[in-house]
Enzyme design. Structure first.
Site, PDB file in Angstrom:
ATOM      1  N   LYS A 101       0.520  -1.176  -0.407  1.00  0.00           N
ATOM      2  CA  LYS A 101       0.023  -0.071   0.152  1.00  0.00           C
ATOM      3  C   LYS A 101       0.602   1.382  -0.290  1.00  0.00           C
ATOM      4  CE  LYS A 101      -3.934  -1.651   1.721  1.00  0.00           C
ATOM      5  NZ  LYS A 101      -4.316  -3.059   1.605  1.00  0.00           N
ATOM      6  N   GLU A 123      -9.760   6.963   3.793  1.00  0.00           N
ATOM      7  CA  GLU A 123     -10.584   6.090   4.157  1.00  0.00           C
ATOM      8  C   GLU A 123     -10.580   4.717   3.769  1.00  0.00           C
ATOM      9  OE1 GLU A 123     -10.427   5.969   0.951  1.00  0.00           O
ATOM     10  OE2 GLU A 123     -10.107   4.304   0.428  1.00  0.00           O
ATOM     11  N   SER A 389       1.515 -10.098  -1.153  1.00  0.00           N
ATOM     12  CA  SER A 389       1.220  -8.140  -1.213  1.00  0.00           C
ATOM     13  C   SER A 389       1.642  -7.851   0.709  1.00  0.00           C
ATOM     14  CB  SER A 389       0.034  -7.931  -0.836  1.00  0.00           C
ATOM     15  OG  SER A 389      -0.904  -9.312  -0.489  1.00  0.00           O
TER      16      SER A 389
END
Ligand SMILES: *Cc1c(COP(=O)(O)O)cnc(C)c1O
Length: 407
Positions: A101, A123, A389
């Site tokens: 991320k 968010e 990930s």
């Protein structure tokens, strides 16, 4: 490994049309007052992307702050245990903050800085994107407000604390089911009122145009590195590339740079208790066309058009929609879909941990489960590239409960 700049292709291919359509999907479904700010963002992104100075700063941070390039690891022990193709792992779990991320939040925060915005909002569902946003906001000295469903603030208390430590303000959302989709709506509402001085950092390849394109480009480093590393280490491209899908950002990051190659692209959705249980997060496999978060995509909704609650063992895959470009690629038949249940993901989590000494995130464990299943049907000289990930530290409580263990 130091950063070899020649790995990173800055040309934008497979761009959507001017209104952000990928086939019939995507678009800009937003309040009238946001059309100006979205256009401004589009222009800013275009000008930044064409500016070598922007990339110099971005690459410098990706190298020295995030820790890129991340390794490509040949998981020999896992490959032997599975018996079939060679499994290669792209180690996004080794980035700063422990998941992919940050590639995106660094990019968007740099863009915010360039646009002179002093405040960022985001968010978050599980809190991972909130933490990645709060991290860069701390580093860039920006004010940061994160919208999070009240339910999620309770379920994900450690991430709420992390965000607070980083100086962010976490705003619990009580509307609707008090989860991610409600946090999305609140963040958009804030942005309508504050866009003059506020930058909205969206956490996946969703939202109105230009977000899906922008987020894909910021994550493309994953697939660009992996492609170069596969060629370097094995002399050829992988036969199959696999990634899990929540909103689709790590999947697009890995798969976009490989889509013009003879590589089979596989996206893995969370099947929860099973695809026919009604308790899963498989928006592509089980969803309908609809509008969520400013774009047309596949989403899980009931017959009245209400967005349905989702379920997955991994909070990060628990998103009722999916990025519009993935929807288009699926419809065009260039993206294969697979899924893994909670149970299968947990088994894959344990297997990677025991065979390779790598504790993966539960999200990534879905990609592992499907990737191992596919590898088992292939020949020894073939290869499967799996995007790892994130790392599993954040999932210890969940796994402990599921395995009935105690510290
Ligand atoms: C958030 C998250 C995901 C899911 O998000 P995508 O946008 O689909 O990539 C997957 N893995 C990890 C480790 C995450 O934190």
């Amino acid at each position: 490994m130091s950063l070899d700049r020649s790995m990173y292709d800055l040309n934008i291919t497979h761009a959507p049309d001017l209104m952000g359509h990928f086939g019939v999907f995507g678009g800009m479904f937003a309040a009238e007052t946001l059309m100006g700010p979205l256009q401004e963002l589009k222009d800013a992104f275009q000008s930044a992307w064409a500016d070598p100075q922007f990339h110099a700063e971005r690459m410098d941070l990706l190298e020295h702050y995030v820790g890129r390039a991340t390794p490509l690891y040949h998981a020999k022990h896992l490959s032997n245990a599975v018996g079939g193709a060679q499994i290669y792992l792209k180690r996004e779990d080794l980035t700063h903050t422990g998941a992919h991320k940050i590639n995106n939040t660094i990019g968007q925060a740099l863009l915010a800085k360039r646009m002179g915005k002093k405040r960022v909002i985001a968010e978050t569902g599980a809190g991972q994107h909130g933490v990645a946003t709060a991290t860069v906001a701390a580093m860039f000295n920006m004010e940061c407000d994160v919208y999070m469903g009240r339910e999620d603030t309770i379920r994900q208390a450690p991430n709420v604390f992390r965000m607070k430590l980083l100086g962010a303000n976490v705003i619990p959302v009580d509307s609707g089911s008090a989860t991610l989709k409600d946090a999305l709506n609140e963040a958009l509402r804030d942005w309508v009122a504050s866009c003059e001085h506020t930058f909205y950092i969206i956490g996946t390849v969703a939202g109105p145009h230009p977000y899906p394109l922008m987020v894909r480009q910021f994550h493309a480093v994953i697939g660009q590195e992996a492609r170069a590393q596969m060629l370097q280490q094995t002399g050829k491209l992988p036969d199959v590339a696999v990634a899990c899908v929540g909103g689709g950002s790590n999947a697009m990051g890995l798969l976009h740079p490989l889509r013009d190659d003879p590589v089979r692209l596989v996206a893995v959705e969370a099947a929860g208790y099973g695809l026919n249980s009604g308790q899963h997060s498989a928006s592509l496999l089980r969803g309908k066309k609809g509008i969520l978060h400013g774009n047309l995509t596949y989403l899980l909704e009931d017959d009245e058009g209400q967005v349905e609650g989702t379920h997955s063992i991994s909070a990060g895959l628990d998103y009722p929609g999916v990025g519009p470009e993935l929807a288009a690629m699926f419809d065009q038949g260039v993206l294969d879909l697979d899924s893994a249940t909670d149970k299968e993901a947990l088994a894959a989590f344990q297997q990677l941990t025991k065979t390779e000494g790598i504790i993966p995130a539960l999200e990534s464990s879905h990609a592992l489960a499907a990737g191992m299943r596919i590898a088992a049907t292939m020949r020894e000289e073939q290869s499967v590239l799996i995007n790892l990930s994130g790392r599993g530290d954040k999932d210890m409580n969940t796994v402990m409960k599921l395995l009935g263990e105690q510290v």
